[in-house]
Design a protein around this motif. Structure first.
Motif, PDB file in Angstrom:
ATOM      1  N   UNK A 172       0.696  -0.898  -0.345  1.00  0.00           N
ATOM      2  CA  UNK A 172       0.119   0.153   0.103  1.00  0.00           C
ATOM      3  C   UNK A 172       1.146   1.251  -0.185  1.00  0.00           C
ATOM      4  N   UNK A 173       2.060   1.140   0.961  1.00  0.00           N
ATOM      5  CA  UNK A 173       3.109   2.298   0.696  1.00  0.00           C
ATOM      6  C   UNK A 173       3.391   2.271  -0.334  1.00  0.00           C
ATOM      7  N   UNK A 174       4.163   1.260  -0.941  1.00  0.00           N
ATOM      8  CA  UNK A 174       4.740   1.765  -2.056  1.00  0.00           C
ATOM      9  C   UNK A 174       4.085   2.048  -3.612  1.00  0.00           C
ATOM     10  N   UNK A 175       2.753   1.423  -3.552  1.00  0.00           N
ATOM     11  CA  UNK A 175       1.500   2.123  -4.670  1.00  0.00           C
ATOM     12  C   UNK A 175       0.773   3.963  -4.742  1.00  0.00           C
ATOM     13  N   UNK A 176       0.701   4.537  -2.804  1.00  0.00           N
ATOM     14  CA  UNK A 176       0.938   5.952  -2.934  1.00  0.00           C
ATOM     15  C   UNK A 176       1.389   6.311  -2.715  1.00  0.00           C
ATOM     16  N   UNK A 177       2.724   5.717  -2.576  1.00  0.00           N
ATOM     17  CA  UNK A 177       4.390   6.510  -2.865  1.00  0.00           C
ATOM     18  C   UNK A 177       4.401   6.310  -4.352  1.00  0.00           C
ATOM     19  N   UNK A 178       3.930   5.150  -5.194  1.00  0.00           N
ATOM     20  CA  UNK A 178       4.114   5.981  -6.868  1.00  0.00           C
ATOM     21  C   UNK A 178       3.284   6.917  -7.541  1.00  0.00           C
ATOM     22  N   UNK A 179       1.935   6.687  -6.961  1.00  0.00           N
ATOM     23  CA  UNK A 179       0.687   7.904  -6.925  1.00  0.00           C
ATOM     24  C   UNK A 179       1.339   8.919  -6.963  1.00  0.00           C
ATOM     25  N   UNK A 180       2.141   9.505  -6.529  1.00  0.00           N
ATOM     26  CA  UNK A 180       2.823  10.745  -5.639  1.00  0.00           C
ATOM     27  C   UNK A 180       3.629  10.837  -6.520  1.00  0.00           C
ATOM     28  N   UNK A 181       4.495  10.117  -6.808  1.00  0.00           N
ATOM     29  CA  UNK A 181       5.657  10.447  -7.981  1.00  0.00           C
ATOM     30  C   UNK A 181       5.030  10.702  -9.432  1.00  0.00           C
ATOM     31  N   UNK A 182       3.908   9.812 -10.087  1.00  0.00           N
ATOM     32  CA  UNK A 182       3.228   9.956 -11.091  1.00  0.00           C
ATOM     33  C   UNK A 182       2.941  11.780 -10.841  1.00  0.00           C
ATOM     34  N   UNK A 183       2.284  11.766  -9.439  1.00  0.00           N
ATOM     35  CA  UNK A 183       1.755  13.623 -10.053  1.00  0.00           C
ATOM     36  C   UNK A 183       2.281  14.807 -10.339  1.00  0.00           C
TER      37      UNK A 183
END
Length: 97
Positions: free
Chosen positions: A27-38
């Motif tokens: 879950x943390x990795x997905x959140x971090x990935x979404x943040x990096x994409x934004x």
């Protein structure tokens, strides 16, 4: 990758697993990935706006340079020709008076 070797990366992953548990890490990795994409999308948007603005400013500058030099010279030449024509036509009339 960021100056981190294989052993150091393994140690960081181990510490993260111990602190947050194996169920929270994905879950943390997905959140971090979404943040990096934004962040990447926002950066690309800003870059595209800067490039568009620079292109528009360059086009305006080019039009101004072309318009100022070429058109004003052509207009001055035409005005001078018309002045000479008027002088030629009005010359004999002025002398008659």
């Amino acid at each position: 990758m960021f100056g981190i070797g294989g052993g150091e990366l393994f140690f960081v992953i181990l510490v993260v697993l111990m602190l947050f548990g194996s169920d929270k890490v994905p879950e943390m990795a997905r959140t971090l990935g979404k943040g990096m994409q934004q962040l990447k999308n926002a950066t690309n948007d800003i870059k595209s706006e800067i490039h568009k603005s620079a292109d528009v400013q360059d086009i305006k500058k080019t039009f101004n340079d072309i318009g100022t030099d070429d058109i004003s010279k052509e207009m001055t030449d035409e005005v001078n020709k018309i002045k000479e024509d008027i002088e030629d036509i009005s010359g004999p009339i002025k002398r008659m008076r």
